[in-house]
Motif scaffolding. Sequence first.
Motif, short mmCIF file in Angstrom:
data_model
loop_
_atom_site.label_atom_id
_atom_site.label_comp_id
_atom_site.label_asym_id
_atom_site.label_seq_id
_atom_site.Cartn_x
_atom_site.Cartn_y
_atom_site.Cartn_z
N SER A 260 -10.68 -8.38 -0.08
CA SER A 260 -9.25 -7.82 -0.57
C SER A 260 -9.24 -6.49 0.40
CB SER A 260 -9.31 -7.95 -1.51
OG SER A 260 -9.34 -9.23 -2.23
N ASN A 261 -10.42 -5.73 -0.28
CA ASN A 261 -9.84 -4.26 0.37
C ASN A 261 -9.37 -4.05 1.88
OD1 ASN A 261 -10.99 -3.27 -2.01
ND2 ASN A 261 -13.03 -3.43 -1.27
N TYR A 262 -10.00 -4.87 2.94
CA TYR A 262 -9.66 -5.19 4.17
C TYR A 262 -7.69 -6.01 4.29
CZ TYR A 262 -13.97 -2.93 5.06
OH TYR A 262 -15.09 -2.42 4.50
N LEU A 263 -7.60 -6.29 3.24
CA LEU A 263 -6.24 -7.27 3.96
C LEU A 263 -4.92 -6.06 2.83
CD1 LEU A 263 -7.27 -10.37 2.13
CD2 LEU A 263 -7.15 -9.58 4.57
N TRP A 264 -4.29 -6.08 4.64
CA TRP A 264 -2.78 -4.60 3.76
C TRP A 264 -1.74 -5.96 5.10
CZ3 TRP A 264 -3.36 -0.12 1.35
CH2 TRP A 264 -4.11 -0.51 0.69
N ALA A 265 -0.79 -5.36 4.38
CA ALA A 265 0.45 -5.41 4.90
C ALA A 265 1.57 -4.97 5.55
CB ALA A 265 1.74 -7.02 4.15
N ALA A 266 2.47 -5.17 6.10
CA ALA A 266 3.33 -4.15 6.37
C ALA A 266 3.47 -3.34 5.14
CB ALA A 266 4.10 -4.40 7.00
N ASP A 267 4.10 -2.07 5.86
CA ASP A 267 4.08 -0.29 5.04
C ASP A 267 3.99 -0.30 4.56
OD1 ASP A 267 6.92 -0.64 5.95
OD2 ASP A 267 7.62 -2.79 4.46
N ASP A 268 2.61 -0.57 4.44
CA ASP A 268 0.75 -0.19 4.04
C ASP A 268 0.89 -0.85 2.21
OD1 ASP A 268 -0.08 1.39 5.60
OD2 ASP A 268 1.57 3.23 4.88
N ILE A 269 1.08 -1.60 2.35
CA ILE A 269 1.08 -2.98 1.02
C ILE A 269 0.21 -3.63 0.83
CG2 ILE A 269 2.23 -4.42 -0.02
CD1 ILE A 269 4.83 -4.12 0.83
N PRO A 270 -0.82 -3.09 -0.37
CA PRO A 270 -2.02 -4.01 -0.11
C PRO A 270 -1.73 -5.29 -0.94
CG PRO A 270 -2.04 -2.50 -2.42
CD PRO A 270 -0.50 -1.98 -1.29
N LEU A 271 -2.78 -5.99 0.16
CA LEU A 271 -2.91 -7.42 -0.92
C LEU A 271 -4.26 -7.69 -1.31
CD1 LEU A 271 -1.58 -8.78 2.64
CD2 LEU A 271 -0.27 -8.23 0.52
N GLU A 272 -4.31 -9.02 -2.06
CA GLU A 272 -5.85 -9.69 -2.49
C GLU A 272 -6.00 -11.74 -1.81
OE1 GLU A 272 -7.21 -10.60 -7.34
OE2 GLU A 272 -5.78 -9.15 -6.63
N LEU A 273 -6.95 -11.63 -1.95
CA LEU A 273 -6.77 -12.75 -1.47
C LEU A 273 -7.17 -13.72 -2.01
CD1 LEU A 273 -8.05 -14.41 1.24
CD2 LEU A 273 -10.34 -13.71 0.30
N SER A 274 -6.46 -14.99 -2.00
CA SER A 274 -6.20 -16.72 -3.01
C SER A 274 -7.40 -16.42 -3.65
CB SER A 274 -4.78 -16.59 -2.44
OG SER A 274 -4.77 -17.88 -3.50
N GLU A 275 -7.48 -17.51 -4.25
CA GLU A 275 -8.86 -18.45 -4.34
C GLU A 275 -8.72 -19.41 -4.12
OE1 GLU A 275 -9.73 -18.55 -8.76
OE2 GLU A 275 -9.53 -16.76 -9.23
N LYS A 276 -7.56 -20.26 -3.11
CA LYS A 276 -7.01 -20.55 -2.72
C LYS A 276 -7.52 -21.49 -1.14
CE LYS A 276 -3.16 -23.14 -5.60
NZ LYS A 276 -1.97 -23.29 -5.58
N MET A 277 -7.95 -19.30 -0.67
CA MET A 277 -8.27 -19.36 0.02
C MET A 277 -9.47 -19.45 0.63
SD MET A 277 -5.13 -19.05 2.08
CE MET A 277 -5.77 -18.14 3.23
#
Length: 478
Positions: A260-277
């Motif tokens: 999840s440290n490498y998952l970001w969206a536009a406007d520098d918003i950090p994302l978290e990987l879902s357990e369903k992925m």
Amino acid sequence: MQKKQTSKLSLQQKLRKYIIGCGLLWLMCFTGIAQAQNANEEFTYDEFLGIVKKYHPLVKQANLIVSASQAKLLKARGYFDPKISADFYKKRFDDKEYYNLFNGNLKVPTWYGVEFKAAFDRNQGEYLNPENYVPEDGLASIGVSVPIGQGLWINERMAEVKKGKLYRQLGDYERTLAVMDALFEASEAYLDWKQQYEKVMLYERFYHNALERQQWIKKAIELGELSPIDSVESGIILKTRKLERDQAELKLTKSRLHLSNYLWAADDIPLELSEKMVPEENLKDNMLDVLGINPMATEVNLENHPKLNALSTKIDMKEVDRKLKANKLLPKLRLNYNYIAAPNYFNNYNWDDYKIGASLSFPILLRKERAEVKIAEAELNNAQYGLQFQRQTLQNKVRSKYAELESYQSQMGMNMDLIADYKQMLDAEVRLFELGESSIFYINTRENKLVKAKVTQIELENTYFLIVADLYRALAKI
């Protein structure tokens, strides 16, 4: 005798039911896992890299390298900006105006050290220095200053601009290398997530198999068909499988958070990987195509490699420094000529109205200058040797990675054969147990080897994927 034969027949029937039950359990496990994977959403490696390239802060930091290098070129070009200046001095004491001095000038530097200058002087007062006497309306001048010797063919201004252009090229190469490092780190996180996910799925399947076996053995013990020690043996393997599964799930959680440290969206918003992925299932078939790597390549083409180009650019910058140091061995000689006239007579050129000058300086022994040239030459030679070493090192590294790919493909194939052999041995051991010629201990032993071989296969594939990612970084072709 008849009773004992009936008891043995009953045991064989139960064993058949156990074997059929295990087969059904395996089928249900695989079916359930497949359904779970279908319910989940596959997060492919290609999609992941696309997100990292577009939004990750490390990639954006790499872009700042280019911006900084462009700023250095802009700063260097600033040395050739025209410069305007003005000086004003006035002294008044005891109701007397001693002097009122004003001087304004415009300087325009050019490429070869030649400098054009325009000036205006207006001085008044009772106690002027005679050299400051000018017409009542002031005195205008226009002239040129030319270096002869040191500073003509190369000088600090020229050197800074040349290095500024090289900095811009260097920034592009360093940006590419920084992006490659970021993509490699992100790939490591994705591949670790995939490895831990596959281990969890593996341990989950074998845990359910051990659980079903333990339940059947307890029933057989209650019927007096098996010894109670068999329950202890099967219980050990059940606890072992549960411990392996729980440990794998913890590692999976940590790997998911790390990814999840490498998952970001536009406007520098950090994302978290879902357990369903879930990770890409067919990564082994697609990874080389995603990264554009030909596993059958026989020649290593490092033409226009950013790391080598960066080193070559640094060598060019040191060559500029060497030329500048060598130029300082020449004497400093500068000639100045200025045409002067009152503003209202400026257009009527008079050869007799001028101001000229010359300046000369030259160190007799030149020890400092000669030492600086030797230092610059040593640094240049050192950089050239470094480039040769890096070219050979990089070439050998790429070749070794291709050799590793070939080796691990062979190792994975051999390990798959071992898995098939261990599976065959386990099935044979179960049949011997059905005939009363084996025990739970031997079944568990065979199964442990099968599990170990499957774990080895997962780890071999992970190492293979890491080699591909490292080869991609070594080739540095985005």
